[in-house]
Motif scaffolding. Structure first.
Motif, PDB file in Angstrom:
ATOM      1  N   ALA A  84      12.206   7.235   5.465  1.00  0.00           N
ATOM      2  CA  ALA A  84      12.923   6.604   4.443  1.00  0.00           C
ATOM      3  C   ALA A  84      12.730   7.339   3.218  1.00  0.00           C
ATOM      4  N   VAL A  85      11.368   7.678   3.183  1.00  0.00           N
ATOM      5  CA  VAL A  85      10.954   8.350   1.752  1.00  0.00           C
ATOM      6  C   VAL A  85      11.234  10.034   1.789  1.00  0.00           C
ATOM      7  N   TRP A  86      11.032  10.404   2.867  1.00  0.00           N
ATOM      8  CA  TRP A  86      11.358  11.694   3.018  1.00  0.00           C
ATOM      9  C   TRP A  86      12.524  12.307   3.249  1.00  0.00           C
ATOM     10  N   PHE A  87      13.373  11.811   4.228  1.00  0.00           N
ATOM     11  CA  PHE A  87      14.355  12.345   4.627  1.00  0.00           C
ATOM     12  C   PHE A  87      15.782  11.437   4.071  1.00  0.00           C
TER      13      PHE A  87
ATOM     14  N   LEU B 152       4.349  -0.775  16.780  1.00  0.00           N
ATOM     15  CA  LEU B 152       3.855  -0.596  15.295  1.00  0.00           C
ATOM     16  C   LEU B 152       3.990   0.882  14.737  1.00  0.00           C
ATOM     17  N   ALA B 153       3.608   1.933  15.532  1.00  0.00           N
ATOM     18  CA  ALA B 153       3.622   3.378  15.209  1.00  0.00           C
ATOM     19  C   ALA B 153       5.043   3.607  14.723  1.00  0.00           C
ATOM     20  N   ALA B 154       6.024   3.428  15.561  1.00  0.00           N
ATOM     21  CA  ALA B 154       7.416   3.607  15.389  1.00  0.00           C
ATOM     22  C   ALA B 154       8.050   3.011  13.984  1.00  0.00           C
ATOM     23  N   GLY B 155       7.602   1.669  14.004  1.00  0.00           N
ATOM     24  CA  GLY B 155       7.649   1.171  12.670  1.00  0.00           C
ATOM     25  C   GLY B 155       7.209   2.093  11.429  1.00  0.00           C
ATOM     26  N   ALA B 156       6.008   2.327  11.480  1.00  0.00           N
ATOM     27  CA  ALA B 156       5.375   3.079  10.687  1.00  0.00           C
ATOM     28  C   ALA B 156       6.287   4.497  10.179  1.00  0.00           C
ATOM     29  N   SER B 157       6.841   5.167  11.438  1.00  0.00           N
ATOM     30  CA  SER B 157       7.315   6.217  10.887  1.00  0.00           C
ATOM     31  C   SER B 157       8.718   5.943  10.262  1.00  0.00           C
ATOM     32  N   THR B 158       9.400   4.900  10.494  1.00  0.00           N
ATOM     33  CA  THR B 158      10.580   4.707   9.420  1.00  0.00           C
ATOM     34  C   THR B 158      10.273   4.515   7.781  1.00  0.00           C
TER      35      THR B 158
ATOM     36  N   GLU C 253      17.410  -0.184  -1.634  1.00  0.00           N
ATOM     37  CA  GLU C 253      17.128   1.298  -1.230  1.00  0.00           C
ATOM     38  C   GLU C 253      16.716   1.321   0.111  1.00  0.00           C
ATOM     39  N   ALA C 254      16.519   2.855   0.634  1.00  0.00           N
ATOM     40  CA  ALA C 254      16.272   2.913   2.002  1.00  0.00           C
ATOM     41  C   ALA C 254      14.742   2.463   2.268  1.00  0.00           C
ATOM     42  N   LEU C 255      13.688   2.556   1.316  1.00  0.00           N
ATOM     43  CA  LEU C 255      12.326   1.881   1.734  1.00  0.00           C
ATOM     44  C   LEU C 255      12.658   0.500   1.968  1.00  0.00           C
ATOM     45  N   GLN C 256      13.297  -0.283   1.384  1.00  0.00           N
ATOM     46  CA  GLN C 256      13.396  -1.697   1.379  1.00  0.00           C
ATOM     47  C   GLN C 256      13.729  -2.032   2.864  1.00  0.00           C
ATOM     48  N   VAL C 257      14.939  -1.266   3.217  1.00  0.00           N
ATOM     49  CA  VAL C 257      15.387  -1.329   4.692  1.00  0.00           C
ATOM     50  C   VAL C 257      14.168  -0.963   5.703  1.00  0.00           C
ATOM     51  N   ALA C 258      13.740  -0.025   5.383  1.00  0.00           N
ATOM     52  CA  ALA C 258      12.418   0.498   6.319  1.00  0.00           C
ATOM     53  C   ALA C 258      11.378  -0.401   6.360  1.00  0.00           C
ATOM     54  N   ILE C 259      10.963  -1.217   5.054  1.00  0.00           N
ATOM     55  CA  ILE C 259       9.888  -2.092   5.360  1.00  0.00           C
ATOM     56  C   ILE C 259      10.190  -3.454   6.332  1.00  0.00           C
ATOM     57  N   VAL C 260      11.670  -3.869   6.156  1.00  0.00           N
ATOM     58  CA  VAL C 260      12.347  -4.875   6.871  1.00  0.00           C
ATOM     59  C   VAL C 260      12.203  -4.369   8.446  1.00  0.00           C
ATOM     60  N   VAL C 261      12.678  -3.147   8.849  1.00  0.00           N
ATOM     61  CA  VAL C 261      12.521  -2.663  10.209  1.00  0.00           C
ATOM     62  C   VAL C 261      11.023  -2.602  10.565  1.00  0.00           C
TER      63      VAL C 261
ATOM     64  N   TRP D 143       0.885  -1.367  -0.199  1.00  0.00           N
ATOM     65  CA  TRP D 143      -0.153   0.048   0.002  1.00  0.00           C
ATOM     66  C   TRP D 143       0.939   1.254   0.212  1.00  0.00           C
ATOM     67  N   PHE D 144       1.850   1.220   0.644  1.00  0.00           N
ATOM     68  CA  PHE D 144       2.714   2.270   1.024  1.00  0.00           C
ATOM     69  C   PHE D 144       3.494   2.634  -0.209  1.00  0.00           C
ATOM     70  N   ALA D 145       3.868   1.796  -0.860  1.00  0.00           N
ATOM     71  CA  ALA D 145       4.724   1.652  -2.038  1.00  0.00           C
ATOM     72  C   ALA D 145       3.910   2.281  -3.308  1.00  0.00           C
ATOM     73  N   LEU D 146       2.594   1.849  -3.255  1.00  0.00           N
ATOM     74  CA  LEU D 146       1.594   2.329  -4.393  1.00  0.00           C
ATOM     75  C   LEU D 146       1.291   3.992  -3.938  1.00  0.00           C
ATOM     76  N   VAL D 147       1.063   4.256  -3.088  1.00  0.00           N
ATOM     77  CA  VAL D 147       0.591   5.677  -2.653  1.00  0.00           C
ATOM     78  C   VAL D 147       1.635   6.896  -2.704  1.00  0.00           C
ATOM     79  N   ILE D 148       3.056   6.372  -2.382  1.00  0.00           N
ATOM     80  CA  ILE D 148       3.928   7.361  -2.426  1.00  0.00           C
ATOM     81  C   ILE D 148       4.436   7.439  -3.860  1.00  0.00           C
TER      82      ILE D 148
END
Length: 232
Positions: A180-183, A170-176, A205-213, A56-61
């Motif tokens: 990863a996308v913005w900063f 869970l919210a902390a994981g979402a913040s990553t 890429e950073a987003l892939q690492v963030a999804i793992v986190v 979902w996140f990959a689609l909407v960003i």
């Protein structure tokens, strides 16, 4: 003779107590079984949530259009419904996932993610991430309670304490994901590998690492939640 008889009685009593423990598998194996069930459920719930939220996140960003938005919402809702199914199968009888209260629990989770992204984008920058993370943690805490009641587990633990840490994780994981996308703007590529008639290069890429986190934090959150539920 009396001392021998007394000693024999003590040995027999001790042996009887040892045999009673061995003959009761719940004494030795109940906690281990609960732990295994909790870990299995946590892995399943985290896997479902990571795949659904990640897609979902990959689609909407990306290029956000009406079709990608609808596709993302469908993926997110299906993931929420499947996660509710994992929860129901773990703590009670699964039953019918399409019962109104269980649909409401899945819809609340889906809406929570949408509100999180809306708040983050509306405010923007680091402040937007912080506020959206706090909002999402509150949504998760409420959704956990709603999910418990939907599956008839409303009296199994104190709702004022237990959901907080899983919700924050869970919210902390979402913040990553947002961070990863913005900063961040980096990627790691491997040297080209020649495979027959083609050349392959791996890129992380950073987003892939963030999804793992996010997946790891999701597992920790669900593991704590399921373990507390199963221990009651």
């Amino acid at each position: 003779m009396r001392e021998n008889a007394f000693h024999n009685e003590r040995v027999a009593a001790e042996r009887g107590r040892n045999m009673s423990v061995i003959r009761q598998p719940e004494v030795l194996g109940r906690r281990a079984r609960r732990r295994m069930v909790g870990i299995t459920a946590s892995v399943s719930a985290a896997a479902v949530e990571t795949v659904a939220v990640g897609l979902w996140f990959a689609l909407v960003i990306g290029s956000r259009t009406s079709s990608t938005a609808l596709a993302g919402l469908g993926i997110l809702f299906c993931g929420s419904l499947l996660r509710a199914g994992v929860f129901g199968a773990t703590v009670s009888e699964l039953g019918d996932l399409l019962q109104p209260r269980r649909l409401v629990a899945a819809l609340a989770l889906t809406a929570g993610w949408v509100v999180w992204l809306f708040v983050a984008e509306r405010i923007g920058d680091a402040l937007g991430v912080a506020v959206a993370t706090a909002v999402l943690a509150a949504v998760f805490a409420g959704q956990f309670v709603l999910e418990q009641r939907a599956f008839k587990r409303h009296a199994c633990y104190r709702v004022t304490v237990t959901p907080v840490l899983p919700a924050v994780l869970l919210a902390a994981g979402a913040s990553t994901l947002l961070a990863a996308v913005w900063f961040t703007d980096w990627g790691i590529s491997s040297p080209p590998l020649s495979l027959g008639f083609t050349t392959v290069a791996l890129r992380i890429e950073a987003l892939q690492v963030a999804i793992v986190v996010f997946g790891l934090l999701s597992f920790l959150a669900h593991q704590r939640r399921f373990q507390r539920l199963l221990d009651h």
